[in-house]
Design a protein around this motif. Structure first.
Motif, short mmCIF file in Angstrom:
data_model
loop_
_atom_site.label_atom_id
_atom_site.label_comp_id
_atom_site.label_asym_id
_atom_site.label_seq_id
_atom_site.Cartn_x
_atom_site.Cartn_y
_atom_site.Cartn_z
N VAL A 32 33.26 -83.93 -19.66
CA VAL A 32 32.02 -83.97 -18.87
C VAL A 32 32.30 -84.06 -17.38
CG1 VAL A 32 29.95 -85.32 -18.40
CG2 VAL A 32 30.67 -84.91 -20.76
N ASP A 71 27.74 -81.84 -29.67
CA ASP A 71 28.82 -82.69 -30.17
C ASP A 71 28.97 -82.55 -31.68
OD1 ASP A 71 26.98 -84.44 -31.45
OD2 ASP A 71 26.93 -85.80 -29.74
N ARG A 84 24.34 -83.30 -31.71
CA ARG A 84 23.51 -83.71 -30.58
C ARG A 84 23.82 -82.84 -29.37
NH1 ARG A 84 25.32 -89.86 -31.60
NH2 ARG A 84 27.27 -88.73 -31.30
N HIS A 133 23.91 -82.05 -25.29
CA HIS A 133 24.07 -82.64 -23.97
C HIS A 133 24.06 -81.51 -22.94
CE1 HIS A 133 25.79 -86.29 -26.09
NE2 HIS A 133 26.11 -85.33 -26.95
#
Length: 301
Positions: A274, A288, A292, A294
């Motif tokens: 990140v 992920d 999920r 991001h």
């Protein structure tokens, strides 16, 4: 990752065991655009395919000495070395032998679905051992290059520019999830559906003319060894598949080869991905291992 635009201005087919798509804003140019892209894909395959004994890159590797190479192969290898430098070595083209050791020694459609377990070995070469200067390539004896992390993306960039320059149309070229655009976009921009695997969460985005996008995945191009699921994105430090922290990473940039460098490096970096993506200032979407999503850097809506 596939475009959502449909109709006569879209051509889709299979190549390199993956998808290829060409979308044009001028429908009358579609047939010629596809011909241009298919010819370019053939040239790239002859230059650097890891699975062809007659590929120019294979001949250069076997020489074990400095070899003059074609401008196309020089560009392809140069892009791979640039990606290695840009990523601090996390995207390394000297992993050809490691991929073969893991069973990926042929087209992915022909890879055996399972086999004996494979253990890490000490790697003895890195991208810094490969030399390219003034069209002369030197690959250390015994080293095999795999340009898969960058060649497909660079080819998408090349194809989009080629179609725009030859035919004067706006164009989107997609090669296995690597997307490049050139020329004017349709009204409202290019509409793209982002999803690596059918069970992954999808997203639909609009991007402006000149935007490129690349997706790297630990779920696609997978097979088993010793009963364990492994994938094709390797950590250059170990020569083994990177930990599956992310199922997929998608990045937007001005060139597809740059986007692919960031997305591949993110898979290798895992939980440490990140901060480098944020520092690079690129828009990114990470899925992920639990599914999920991001998003970073102003991911388009």
């Amino acid at each position: 990752m596939v475009t959502l635009r449909v109709g006569r201005s879209v051509a889709r087919w299979r190549v390199w065991s993956t998808s290829a798509s060409v979308v044009v804003t001028e429908p009358a140019t579609l047939a010629t655009a596809r011909e241009l892209v298919e010819a370019e894909l053939s040239e790239v395959e002859r230059a650097c395919s890891r699975f062809r004994d007659d590929a120019e890159l294979t001949r250069a590797e076997r020489a074990g000495r400095p070899v003059p190479v074609s401008p196309l192969l020089a560009e392809l290898v140069g892009a791979a070395l640039d990606a290695a430098e840009r990523s601090g070595g996390d995207v390394d083209p000297t992993l050809g032998n490691d991929l073969a050791r893991l069973g990926y020694d042929r087209d992915i459609a022909q890879v055996r679905p399972d086999g004996p377990a494979v253990l890490p070995v000490r790697r003895v070469a890195s991208w810094r051992d490969v030399s390219l200067a003034d069209g002369v390539l030197t690959v250390p004896r015994g080293v095999r290059l795999d340009l898969g992390a960058t060649a497909k993306a660079l080819t998408a960039d090349r194809c989009a520019r080629l179609v725009r320059d030859r035919l004067g149309t706006g164009v989107l070229v997609e090669l296995g999830g690597d997307i490049a655009t050139a020329g004017p976009a349709p009204d409202g921009g290019w509409t793209i559906r982002v999803r690596d695997r059918p069970t992954d969460p999808p997203a639909t985005v609009r991007v402006t003319a000149g935007t490129a996008m690349a997706t790297s995945s630990t779920a696609s191009r997978s097979w088993r060894r010793g009963g364990q699921l492994i994938h094709h994105v390797l950590d250059p430090r170990t020569g083994m598949p990177a930990p599956r922290v992310w199922r997929s990473v998608t990045v937007c940039a001005d060139r597809c080869v740059v986007a692919n460098t960031h997305s591949t490096a993110a898979l290798v970096r895992g939980a440490d991905a990140v901060i480098p993506l944020t520092r690079a200032g690129v828009a990114a979407r990470l899925v992920d291992d639990q599914g999920r999503v991001h998003v970073l850097g102003g991911w388009p809506s």
